[in-house]
Design an enzyme around this catalytic site. Sequence first.
Site, mmCIF file in Angstrom:
data_model
loop_
_atom_site.group_PDB
_atom_site.id
_atom_site.type_symbol
_atom_site.label_atom_id
_atom_site.label_comp_id
_atom_site.label_asym_id
_atom_site.label_seq_id
_atom_site.Cartn_x
_atom_site.Cartn_y
_atom_site.Cartn_z
ATOM 1 N N THR A 129 71.753 65.319 16.205
ATOM 2 C CA THR A 129 70.170 65.679 16.815
ATOM 3 C C THR A 129 69.081 64.615 16.647
ATOM 4 O OG1 THR A 129 68.447 67.335 16.736
ATOM 5 C CG2 THR A 129 69.666 66.883 14.575
ATOM 6 N N ASP A 130 68.256 64.572 17.683
ATOM 7 C CA ASP A 130 67.133 63.752 17.734
ATOM 8 C C ASP A 130 66.344 64.001 16.562
ATOM 9 O OD1 ASP A 130 65.635 66.218 18.376
ATOM 10 O OD2 ASP A 130 64.709 65.705 19.924
ATOM 11 N N GLU A 131 66.270 65.240 15.879
ATOM 12 C CA GLU A 131 65.446 65.404 14.460
ATOM 13 C C GLU A 131 65.774 64.555 13.297
ATOM 14 O OE1 GLU A 131 64.505 69.257 13.217
ATOM 15 O OE2 GLU A 131 64.518 70.176 15.442
ATOM 16 N N TYR A 153 66.795 71.056 7.605
ATOM 17 C CA TYR A 153 67.557 71.151 8.574
ATOM 18 C C TYR A 153 68.198 69.733 9.052
ATOM 19 C CZ TYR A 153 69.152 71.072 13.610
ATOM 20 O OH TYR A 153 69.953 70.631 14.544
ATOM 21 N N LYS A 157 71.673 67.556 8.618
ATOM 22 C CA LYS A 157 72.078 67.037 9.863
ATOM 23 C C LYS A 157 72.282 65.646 9.624
ATOM 24 C CE LYS A 157 73.175 68.735 13.265
ATOM 25 N NZ LYS A 157 74.624 69.127 13.701
#
Length: 342
Positions: A129-131, A153, A157
């Site tokens: 993810t971009d996060e 989260y 990831k």
Amino acid sequence: MSKKKVYVVTGGAGFIGSNYIHFLFEKYGQIKVINLDKLTYAGNPENLSSLKNNPDYVFIKGDICDSKIVNQIFEEYKPDYLINFAAESHVDRSIGDAEDFIRTDMYGVYVLLEATRKYGLERFIQISTDEVYGSIESGSFTEESPLKPGNPYSASKSGGDRLAYSYFNTYQLPVIITRASNNYGPYQYPEKLIPLFVTNAMENKPLPLYGDGKNVRDWLYVKDHCTAIEYALKNGKLGEVYNIAGGSEMENIEITKLILQLTGKKESLIKPVADRIGHDWRYSLDESKLKSLGWNQEHRFIDAIKETVGWYMKNEDWWKPLKSGEYLDYYKKQYPEGTSLA
Ligand code: NAD
Ligand code: TDX
């Protein structure tokens, strides 16, 4: 005749995974898809009900952390590709309790990688993810930017993302990692911004906007995400990371007003509430690497958001039970652990 390609899709009963399975069957006639999903609150076999009678679609209820079931799948189906969507995916829940996030998003990736080491695969795609990059004030992150996840989260990831890379680097597993922006589209659990706000608006309930509503997200239509994943699987270089951007950055307040306009509701439904703890300010991805391979989006934001809002407006039967909690009790009875619906 050449053998049908076998895809193992983990987390395929969730939002993006189910869209990806539909995309695969629409694109290819000759494939087999094994969907391994634990059916947490976010997993919903109804997302794939149209495939119920397709002999090339197999649903297995199980946990990616369970090496026994994962190994059985490799032995029985001899997959060519594994695309790992399975994850705990909601930031607010990870702030409440991170345990399942650490387990699935990190340990689960380890179990899948170990099975790949044992049995082999053509491609292992880790959906990241971009996060993982954290927040950015201006400009965009490239695949070379350092990782600085800001919530449990995104930290879990990041662990899964780098573990997958380590199995490429250490054991030469055929790993490719993708990092996408915020997705929107049909079948998204109504806890995430867009489906929550559309369905609340339809029910004339307040739209709880965090903080000042000025945080920025980049929106990617899920169907474009699916084509990008497939593109990276077929054309990407092993061991590489590919950003997948939406190219549609906007403040939360802007998208909230657009949702109200598209649902025909008044802005008085907007309810400013306390901010998310550790709320990342802005996500932004540079996607030139994947574009230089030849991938391009097919959908314009304004068309895709209209279609998405329209989908939730037409499909109350899909989201009403999820919001009322009816669904969990029903599926717990329907699919006991280990059930194969082949
Ligand atoms: P989702 O929460 O809708 O679906 C997750 C699915 O994984 C569910 O079907 C759930 O039952 C299943 N699952 C959870 N734990 C499992 C386990 N231990 N074993 C087997 N299955 C399990 O999530 P989503 O929004 O579809 O996201 C899919 C993937 O894409 C995730 O890895 C997420 O981090 C990533 N991602 C999501 C977005 C987004 O905007 N939604 C953006 C970028 C990346
Ligand atoms: O009720 C809300 N009010 C609100 O203001 C919710 C649920 C969200 N928000 C804000 C928080 C974010 O700035 O809207 C923005 C989007 O929130 P989410 O839909 O929860 O998404 P986000 O936290 O940005 O994370 C998403 O994108 C990256 C996905 O949930 C992740 O799985 C993905 O990795």
